[in-house]
Design a protein around this motif. Sequence first.
Motif, PDB file in Angstrom:
ATOM      1  N   ASP A 109      29.629  28.317  17.894  1.00 38.48           N
ATOM      2  CA  ASP A 109      30.703  27.464  18.448  1.00 38.48           C
ATOM      3  C   ASP A 109      30.310  26.011  18.622  1.00 38.48           C
ATOM      4  O   ASP A 109      30.780  25.338  19.543  1.00 38.48           O
ATOM      5  CB  ASP A 109      31.205  28.012  19.787  1.00 38.48           C
ATOM      6  CG  ASP A 109      32.224  29.132  19.596  1.00 38.48           C
ATOM      7  OD1 ASP A 109      32.756  29.247  18.486  1.00 38.48           O
ATOM      8  OD2 ASP A 109      32.457  29.886  20.549  1.00 38.48           O
ATOM      9  N   ALA A 110      29.444  25.494  17.777  1.00 38.14           N
ATOM     10  CA  ALA A 110      29.098  24.075  17.802  1.00 38.14           C
ATOM     11  C   ALA A 110      29.651  23.403  16.553  1.00 38.14           C
ATOM     12  O   ALA A 110      29.895  24.057  15.539  1.00 38.14           O
ATOM     13  CB  ALA A 110      27.581  23.897  17.876  1.00 38.14           C
ATOM     14  N   SER A 139      23.689  35.745  21.983  1.00 39.82           N
ATOM     15  CA  SER A 139      24.266  34.667  22.792  1.00 39.82           C
ATOM     16  C   SER A 139      25.590  35.145  23.354  1.00 39.82           C
ATOM     17  O   SER A 139      25.991  36.298  23.145  1.00 39.82           O
ATOM     18  CB  SER A 139      24.479  33.408  21.949  1.00 39.82           C
ATOM     19  OG  SER A 139      25.603  33.582  21.101  1.00 39.82           O
ATOM     20  N   ASP A 140      26.309  34.252  24.051  1.00 40.30           N
ATOM     21  CA  ASP A 140      27.614  34.631  24.586  1.00 40.30           C
ATOM     22  C   ASP A 140      28.646  34.833  23.485  1.00 40.30           C
ATOM     23  O   ASP A 140      29.740  35.338  23.726  1.00 40.30           O
ATOM     24  CB  ASP A 140      28.110  33.601  25.601  1.00 40.30           C
ATOM     25  CG  ASP A 140      28.153  32.181  25.046  1.00 40.30           C
ATOM     26  OD1 ASP A 140      27.933  32.003  23.830  1.00 40.30           O
ATOM     27  OD2 ASP A 140      28.385  31.245  25.834  1.00 40.30           O
ATOM     28  N   ARG A 141      28.302  34.444  22.264  1.00 42.78           N
ATOM     29  CA  ARG A 141      29.182  34.698  21.115  1.00 42.78           C
ATOM     30  C   ARG A 141      28.958  36.086  20.524  1.00 42.78           C
ATOM     31  O   ARG A 141      29.714  36.542  19.676  1.00 42.78           O
ATOM     32  CB  ARG A 141      28.941  33.647  20.028  1.00 42.78           C
ATOM     33  CG  ARG A 141      29.645  32.339  20.272  1.00 42.78           C
ATOM     34  CD  ARG A 141      31.078  32.395  19.771  1.00 42.78           C
ATOM     35  NE  ARG A 141      31.131  32.315  18.318  1.00 42.78           N
ATOM     36  CZ  ARG A 141      32.071  32.871  17.568  1.00 42.78           C
ATOM     37  NH1 ARG A 141      33.009  33.594  18.128  1.00 42.78           N
ATOM     38  NH2 ARG A 141      32.072  32.734  16.256  1.00 42.78           N
ATOM     39  N   PHE A 170      18.142  28.029  17.516  1.00 45.79           N
ATOM     40  CA  PHE A 170      18.799  29.095  18.275  1.00 45.79           C
ATOM     41  C   PHE A 170      18.693  28.850  19.779  1.00 45.79           C
ATOM     42  O   PHE A 170      19.675  28.955  20.519  1.00 45.79           O
ATOM     43  CB  PHE A 170      18.204  30.451  17.922  1.00 45.79           C
ATOM     44  CG  PHE A 170      18.820  31.087  16.697  1.00 45.79           C
ATOM     45  CD1 PHE A 170      20.159  31.456  16.686  1.00 45.79           C
ATOM     46  CD2 PHE A 170      18.063  31.328  15.564  1.00 45.79           C
ATOM     47  CE1 PHE A 170      20.736  32.041  15.564  1.00 45.79           C
ATOM     48  CE2 PHE A 170      18.623  31.913  14.436  1.00 45.79           C
ATOM     49  CZ  PHE A 170      19.969  32.270  14.434  1.00 45.79           C
ATOM     50  N   GLU A 171      17.492  28.542  20.258  1.00 48.21           N
ATOM     51  CA  GLU A 171      17.302  28.353  21.698  1.00 48.21           C
ATOM     52  C   GLU A 171      18.025  27.108  22.198  1.00 48.21           C
ATOM     53  O   GLU A 171      18.561  27.103  23.314  1.00 48.21           O
ATOM     54  CB  GLU A 171      15.813  28.305  22.022  1.00 48.21           C
ATOM     55  CG  GLU A 171      15.132  29.659  21.804  1.00 48.21           C
ATOM     56  CD  GLU A 171      13.656  29.666  22.168  1.00 48.21           C
ATOM     57  OE1 GLU A 171      13.101  28.569  22.410  1.00 48.21           O
ATOM     58  OE2 GLU A 171      13.062  30.759  22.201  1.00 48.21           O
ATOM     59  N   ALA A 172      18.073  26.043  21.376  1.00 48.19           N
ATOM     60  CA  ALA A 172      18.789  24.830  21.776  1.00 48.19           C
ATOM     61  C   ALA A 172      20.278  25.107  21.969  1.00 48.19           C
ATOM     62  O   ALA A 172      20.934  24.480  22.797  1.00 48.19           O
ATOM     63  CB  ALA A 172      18.584  23.732  20.746  1.00 48.19           C
ATOM     64  N   GLU A 181      19.126  33.759  22.584  1.00 50.83           N
ATOM     65  CA  GLU A 181      17.802  34.362  22.681  1.00 50.83           C
ATOM     66  C   GLU A 181      17.475  34.991  21.335  1.00 50.83           C
ATOM     67  O   GLU A 181      18.252  35.802  20.812  1.00 50.83           O
ATOM     68  CB  GLU A 181      17.784  35.431  23.778  1.00 50.83           C
ATOM     69  CG  GLU A 181      16.427  36.082  23.980  1.00 50.83           C
ATOM     70  CD  GLU A 181      16.444  37.114  25.095  1.00 50.83           C
ATOM     71  OE1 GLU A 181      15.596  38.020  25.064  1.00 50.83           O
ATOM     72  OE2 GLU A 181      17.304  36.988  25.986  1.00 50.83           O
ATOM     73  N   VAL A 182      16.362  34.595  20.743  1.00 55.35           N
ATOM     74  CA  VAL A 182      16.069  35.000  19.374  1.00 55.35           C
ATOM     75  C   VAL A 182      14.799  35.833  19.295  1.00 55.35           C
ATOM     76  O   VAL A 182      13.836  35.600  20.032  1.00 55.35           O
ATOM     77  CB  VAL A 182      15.961  33.759  18.448  1.00 55.35           C
ATOM     78  CG1 VAL A 182      14.818  32.842  18.877  1.00 55.35           C
ATOM     79  CG2 VAL A 182      15.812  34.159  16.990  1.00 55.35           C
TER      80      VAL A 182
END
Length: 285
Positions: free
Chosen positions: A269-270, A223-225, A203-205, A209-210
Amino acid sequence: MIKLKTAAALAVLAIFSVIPANAEYNEYNNADYVNVSNRTLAEVADDLGMTVVEFLEVYGLPSDMASDTNETAAYYYLTMGSLASLYDLSFDDLKKQLSLDDSVTADMCWGDVEAEIPIKNYSGGNDFEDLKAAFGLDESVTEDSQYGEIRIPVERAALYYGQKLSYFKPDSILVMLNGKYLDLDTEPLIINERIMLPMRTIFEALGAEVKWDGDTKSITAVSDRGTIKMQIGKISFTLNSEDIFLDTPPIIEKNRTLVPVRAISEALDATVKWNDKTKTAVIHK
């Protein structure tokens, strides 16, 4: 033999090349690359008395290559003509030193060519049998073997000898994000053909923020998502208000929470590809 600035022997040069974070997604993202240099592109350009923009233009590198890109990525994307120029060689002299045939042209990238070069051209005067022993190569490998044929064991050896990762053993599952290996403190697992990674690491990579709620055994990542919510053992998770099915739910293994890397990456989004030869999940965001 040509001696590149960051390597003069197989022990270093054979572990060359990373993919720059801003590079276009292409076939090389299915391969493994080891980050062996601590210098950035900005530092390399400065050594040559150039700005990064000037360096990229002069040596034919992608114009969007970031200034903090590792220098090995720059070598990977250099054209053969630019590589020759960088070392004050004519293109013909470069081809001769690397035993390249006429199919190699000046506008081809070094990364496209290196896998075709006989391994003897990387030896740098070292004893070939010693190199085979150091990298765990079997008797099928000869000095005429192509570099591409032995890259996997060489790079695994590089990770081991260079102590690049906190957790590593020869058969480890590896995870690469934007050309760099994630340094994991827990061994990844494969469950139902899905790679499971430590929750916080992935998550952090990926820029989220988890938070972990031990009472409900639930995960919240922002996240921004948007917001992702997961729960141990539950075969779906929510991204904002959308339910997304999981064929392998989050688990707790040896007091660590593991989550499926593909589902998390795609939700953020990866893109994810699996290289079965090298047992590596290759992620780009």
